[in-house]
Each structure stands twice: as structure tokens, then as C-alpha cells.
Design a protein around this motif. Structure first.
Motif, PDB file in Angstrom:
ATOM      1  N   ILE A 133       0.956  -0.879  -0.057  1.00 60.69           N
ATOM      2  CA  ILE A 133      -0.186  -0.216   0.065  1.00 60.69           C
ATOM      3  C   ILE A 133       0.909   1.277  -0.300  1.00 60.69           C
ATOM      4  N   ILE A 134       0.756   2.755  -0.648  1.00 61.21           N
ATOM      5  CA  ILE A 134       0.780   3.831   0.007  1.00 61.21           C
ATOM      6  C   ILE A 134      -0.078   4.778   0.696  1.00 61.21           C
ATOM      7  N   THR A 135       0.515   6.256   1.279  1.00 62.11           N
ATOM      8  CA  THR A 135      -0.129   6.125   2.045  1.00 62.11           C
ATOM      9  C   THR A 135      -0.364   7.960   1.944  1.00 62.11           C
ATOM     10  N   VAL A 136      -1.385   8.143   1.509  1.00 63.34           N
ATOM     11  CA  VAL A 136      -2.085   9.226   1.284  1.00 63.34           C
ATOM     12  C   VAL A 136      -1.947  10.891   2.158  1.00 63.34           C
ATOM     13  N   PRO A 137      -2.502  11.824   2.052  1.00 67.61           N
ATOM     14  CA  PRO A 137      -3.589  12.396   2.356  1.00 67.61           C
ATOM     15  C   PRO A 137      -5.070  12.121   2.580  1.00 67.61           C
ATOM     16  N   ASP A 138      -5.811  12.586   3.969  1.00 70.07           N
ATOM     17  CA  ASP A 138      -6.793  12.218   4.350  1.00 70.07           C
ATOM     18  C   ASP A 138      -7.814  13.806   3.608  1.00 70.07           C
ATOM     19  N   GLN A 154     -11.780   8.735  -2.228  1.00 71.78           N
ATOM     20  CA  GLN A 154     -11.194   7.476  -1.881  1.00 71.78           C
ATOM     21  C   GLN A 154     -11.042   7.164  -3.117  1.00 71.78           C
ATOM     22  N   VAL A 155     -11.835   7.466  -4.001  1.00 73.41           N
ATOM     23  CA  VAL A 155     -11.798   7.029  -5.579  1.00 73.41           C
ATOM     24  C   VAL A 155      -9.683   7.765  -5.542  1.00 73.41           C
ATOM     25  N   MET A 156     -10.339   8.973  -5.049  1.00 76.97           N
ATOM     26  CA  MET A 156      -8.732   9.632  -5.669  1.00 76.97           C
ATOM     27  C   MET A 156      -7.318   8.784  -5.081  1.00 76.97           C
ATOM     28  N   ALA A 157      -7.385   8.552  -4.080  1.00 80.80           N
ATOM     29  CA  ALA A 157      -6.639   7.495  -3.234  1.00 80.80           C
ATOM     30  C   ALA A 157      -6.327   6.348  -4.209  1.00 80.80           C
ATOM     31  N   LYS A 158      -8.011   5.286  -4.769  1.00 79.86           N
ATOM     32  CA  LYS A 158      -7.424   4.038  -4.577  1.00 79.86           C
ATOM     33  C   LYS A 158      -6.869   4.194  -6.676  1.00 79.86           C
ATOM     34  N   GLN A 159      -6.935   5.500  -6.781  1.00 82.19           N
ATOM     35  CA  GLN A 159      -6.864   5.503  -7.702  1.00 82.19           C
ATOM     36  C   GLN A 159      -4.853   6.159  -8.129  1.00 82.19           C
ATOM     37  N   ALA A 160      -4.905   6.517  -7.117  1.00 80.00           N
ATOM     38  CA  ALA A 160      -3.051   6.816  -6.707  1.00 80.00           C
ATOM     39  C   ALA A 160      -2.360   6.264  -6.845  1.00 80.00           C
ATOM     40  N   ALA A 161      -3.147   4.767  -5.604  1.00 80.69           N
ATOM     41  CA  ALA A 161      -2.105   3.609  -5.150  1.00 80.69           C
ATOM     42  C   ALA A 161      -1.755   2.444  -6.671  1.00 80.69           C
ATOM     43  N   LYS A 162      -3.269   2.444  -6.991  1.00 75.42           N
ATOM     44  CA  LYS A 162      -3.327   1.989  -8.479  1.00 75.42           C
ATOM     45  C   LYS A 162      -1.524   2.865  -9.908  1.00 75.42           C
ATOM     46  N   ASP A 163      -2.241   3.866  -9.612  1.00 77.45           N
ATOM     47  CA  ASP A 163      -0.811   4.507 -10.604  1.00 77.45           C
ATOM     48  C   ASP A 163       0.347   4.297 -10.477  1.00 77.45           C
ATOM     49  N   ALA A 164       0.313   3.777  -8.326  1.00 74.84           N
ATOM     50  CA  ALA A 164       1.890   3.331  -7.843  1.00 74.84           C
ATOM     51  C   ALA A 164       2.008   2.075  -8.779  1.00 74.84           C
ATOM     52  N   ALA A 169      -4.610   2.353  -0.476  1.00 70.75           N
ATOM     53  CA  ALA A 169      -3.850   3.424   0.450  1.00 70.75           C
ATOM     54  C   ALA A 169      -4.657   3.099   1.383  1.00 70.75           C
ATOM     55  N   TRP A 170      -3.759   3.821   2.150  1.00 65.17           N
ATOM     56  CA  TRP A 170      -3.676   3.861   3.751  1.00 65.17           C
ATOM     57  C   TRP A 170      -4.347   5.893   3.175  1.00 65.17           C
ATOM     58  N   MET A 171      -5.250   6.700   4.681  1.00 63.10           N
ATOM     59  CA  MET A 171      -5.158   7.851   4.837  1.00 63.10           C
ATOM     60  C   MET A 171      -5.079   8.116   5.828  1.00 63.10           C
ATOM     61  N   VAL A 172      -3.877   9.168   5.735  1.00 66.84           N
ATOM     62  CA  VAL A 172      -3.590   9.920   7.011  1.00 66.84           C
ATOM     63  C   VAL A 172      -3.940  10.850   6.408  1.00 66.84           C
ATOM     64  N   GLU A 173      -3.676  11.586   8.542  1.00 67.99           N
ATOM     65  CA  GLU A 173      -4.870  13.164   9.118  1.00 67.99           C
ATOM     66  C   GLU A 173      -3.310  13.360  10.313  1.00 67.99           C
ATOM     67  N   ASP A 174      -3.200  14.491  10.168  1.00 67.16           N
ATOM     68  CA  ASP A 174      -2.235  14.789  11.472  1.00 67.16           C
ATOM     69  C   ASP A 174      -1.551  13.836  11.665  1.00 67.16           C
ATOM     70  N   GLY A 175      -0.638  13.305  10.631  1.00 64.64           N
ATOM     71  CA  GLY A 175       0.205  12.243  11.558  1.00 64.64           C
ATOM     72  C   GLY A 175      -0.135  10.498  11.675  1.00 64.64           C
ATOM     73  N   PHE A 176      -1.758  10.620  11.471  1.00 66.22           N
ATOM     74  CA  PHE A 176      -2.290   9.105  12.558  1.00 66.22           C
ATOM     75  C   PHE A 176      -2.678   8.413  11.071  1.00 66.22           C
ATOM     76  N   VAL A 177      -2.119   7.496  11.023  1.00 64.32           N
ATOM     77  CA  VAL A 177      -3.420   6.916   9.802  1.00 64.32           C
ATOM     78  C   VAL A 177      -4.423   6.710  10.192  1.00 64.32           C
ATOM     79  N   THR A 178      -5.846   7.287   9.474  1.00 63.42           N
ATOM     80  CA  THR A 178      -7.039   6.875   9.988  1.00 63.42           C
ATOM     81  C   THR A 178      -7.193   5.861   9.688  1.00 63.42           C
ATOM     82  N   GLU A 179      -7.648   4.987   8.046  1.00 65.75           N
ATOM     83  CA  GLU A 179      -8.316   3.842   7.783  1.00 65.75           C
ATOM     84  C   GLU A 179      -7.771   3.593   6.377  1.00 65.75           C
ATOM     85  N   GLY A 180      -8.153   2.555   5.949  1.00 61.02           N
ATOM     86  CA  GLY A 180      -7.505   2.059   4.281  1.00 61.02           C
ATOM     87  C   GLY A 180      -8.706   3.486   3.652  1.00 61.02           C
ATOM     88  N   SER A 181      -8.450   2.993   2.128  1.00 60.87           N
ATOM     89  CA  SER A 181      -9.555   3.249   1.278  1.00 60.87           C
ATOM     90  C   SER A 181     -10.913   3.486   1.929  1.00 60.87           C
TER      91      SER A 181
END
Ligand code: PMP
Length: 284
Positions: A133-138, A154-164, A169-181
Motif C-alpha cells: 500500500i501507499i499512504t495518502v493525505p485524508d 477514496q476514488v482518488m486514493a485508490k487511483q493513486a495506489a493503482k498509479d503507484a 492506500a491508507w489515509m493519513v491525517e495529522d500524522g496518524f493513519v485514519t483507515e484504508g480507502s
């Protein structure tokens, strides 16, 4: 063979299924959804999914489109008519149709659309191999506890993962993982303690997350519900995700960094097996 889907009270062939251009689900993402998986022609954890549907509808003051009994009857009819053995039943409830206006319509008539989708779940190769997986901003709104169809982040997060070239992708907010896409995130620390983010408005209260945590408790596995950072996840001995259609999948790489040995660890496969055994025994 064409699939039979359910649209506002009728079972129709998918090519004949239509919803109005005035449906608020289409215009405003003013709709909520649920996905229940199907194994051996039976619904997994369905009661809990319907309970969360009630909560989502209530939080958004969307009128109930049908009783639980009616929904369950349609779910089973879709399984039967489409001879679904393994896959999922998708359900979407919208605030209904009205001229375009942001505020609620005076006499909303809730809409209900449901369909089946065949999918290999048990023998998914990701369950055996694990995923990168990759991490992306939530970048989502602040009521992620409500399961709305507003899924563009989440569509953008999954596509970013696919592009990578990775699976998710796991989403990140204030330095902490919130959850997966489209799943909840877990890590295991060096002492074998399971860690997953606490519930709140920041994440969806996953049904699979709750079922897995119940099993974890039964097995006397130590766990903690709290936020964790990407750094902590990269240094974990193991990581995995849970959701209705993956059940439990190991995460073996985050942002190019191998987790543990870089192979699925011990907890994810064990919890997947427990979950499948347990949920199939309860399936309806
Ligand atoms: N978080 C998000 C953002 C999701 O979209 C999903 C799946 N819809 C989950 C978690 C997992 O929830 P569940 O176990 O109920 O499928």
C-alpha cells in the motif's frame, strides 16, 4: 445471462434498470450504502450491516426506504435470482427525487437500489500474498462514521495506489493513519499487541473490524484501540486490513518499506481463518 437488480420496488434486468436524474443520490451524493458479502449463498454479518445502515440514515435524517425484513427479503431474492454463491450484495438508500435544491425536499420519498456482484473472496490471492500500500493525505469530510456514497476522496486514493503499482492506500491525517480507502487498518507491535484506531467521527466503524476485535478478545489476544503513525506502522511486526469483501488481508509493504519480514505474519492469516469460520457459522 443478464443480472437481475432491484430498483425502487422492482426486480429488473440490469440493462433496463434506471434511476431518475433528479435522484439526490446522483445530484448531491445524498445517499448511504452498505455492502454485505455472500459466501456459500449466505449473507455474512448482515444484521450488523443493517444496523449500521439504520444509524447512517438516522444521522442524515434520510427516511427509511424499507424495513429490515423487506431489505433481507430482497437481498435473498437477488442471491436466488442471480444464483450468487460468492460475492456481495450492494445496497444504496437515497433521500429520493426532487427538483434540485440543497435543503431536504418537503415530501421525500426515499429510494432503494440493490444489486449483486459475483466476486472471488475466499481464494483471493491477496489474502495469501499480502498487499503493498501507499499512504495518502485524508482529504475527506468530518463525518466519516456515516457510510455515504460521497466517495470521491477514496476514488482518488485508490487511483493513486493503482498509479503507484500497489493495491491500496491508507489515509493519513495529522500524522496518524485514519483507515484504508475502503477498509480498517491494523498493526501489530513488537510484543504482539494489536493496534487499530479508536472509533469516532474520523473513521467508519467497520463491521468486520468489530467482528475481528470480538474474536481477538475471545482468544485473549492483547489489543489497543488508538491512533498510530505511519512510522509506527512501518516499524510494526505485522499489518493488515479488514473489510466486508476482503475479510482480513495482510499488508506487507507501506510506501515501499517492507513490514516485518515482508511476508504475511501470523496474526492476519489466523484472524482471517477465525473470522471466516465464525461468520460462516452465523451466516443467513
Ligand atoms: N473504512 C472505510 C472507509 C470503508 O469504506 C470500509 C468498507 N466499506 C471499511 C472501513 C470497512 O467496513 P466493513 O468492515 O463494514 O466493510
Amino acid at each position: 445471462m443478464s443480472r437481475i437488480v432491484y430498483v425502487n420496488g422492482e426486480f429488473v434486468a440490469e440493462e433496463n434498470a434506471v434511476v431518475s436524474v433528479f435522484d439526490r443520490g446522483f445530484l448531491f451524493a445524498d445517499a448511504v450504502y452498505e455492502v454485505s458479502s455472500v459466501l456459500e449463498g449466505k449473507l455474512i454479518d448482515n444484521d450488523a450491516h443493517l444496523k449500521r445502515l439504520r444509524r447512517s440514515l438516522g444521522e442524515l435524517r434520510i427516511p427509511s426506504p424499507a424495513t429490515d425484513e423487506e431489505i433481507i427479503r430482497v437481498q435473498h431474492e437477488l442471491i436466488d435470482r442471480n444464483q450468487l454463491q460468492e460475492g456481495l450484495i450492494y445496497l444504496q438508500a437515497t433521500r429520493g427525487c426532487a427538483d434540485r435544491d440543497f435543503a431536504f425536499p418537503a415530501n421525500p420519498s426515499a429510494g432503494l437500489v440493490m444489486f449483486s456482484q459475483a466476486k472471488t473472496l475466499i481464494e483471493a490471492p491477496q489474502a495469501r500474498q499480502g498487499i503493498a500500500i501507499i499512504t495518502v493525505p485524508d482529504i475527506r469530510w468530518k463525518r466519516r462514521d456515516i457510510k455515504t456514497v460521497g466517495l470521491l476522496a477514496q476514488v482518488m486514493a485508490k487511483q493513486a495506489a493503482k498509479d503507484a503499482g500497489v493495491s491500496d492506500a491508507w489515509m493519513v491525517e495529522d500524522g496518524f493513519v485514519t483507515e484504508g480507502s475502503s477498509n480498517n487498518a491494523f498493526i501489530v507491535d513488537a510484543n504482539g499487541k494489536l493496534i487499530t484506531r479508536h472509533l469516532g467521527n474520523e473513521i467508519l466503524p467497520g463491521i468486520t473490524r468489530a467482528s475481528v476485535l470480538e474474536l481477538v478478545e475471545q482468544e485473549n489476544i492483547v489489543f489497543e484501540e488508538r491512533s498510530f503513525t505511519v512510522d509506527e506502522a512501518m516499524n510494526a511486526s505485522e499489518a493488515f486490513i479488514t473489510s466486508a469483501t476482503t475479510f482480513v488481508w495482510p499488508v506487507v509493504e507501506i510506501d515501499g518499506v517492507k513490514i516485518g519480514t515482508g511476508k504475511p505474519g501470523v496474526f492476519a492469516p489466523k484472524l482471517r481463518e477465525f473470522y471466516l469460520k465464525n461468520s460462516l457459522a452465523r451466516a443467513e
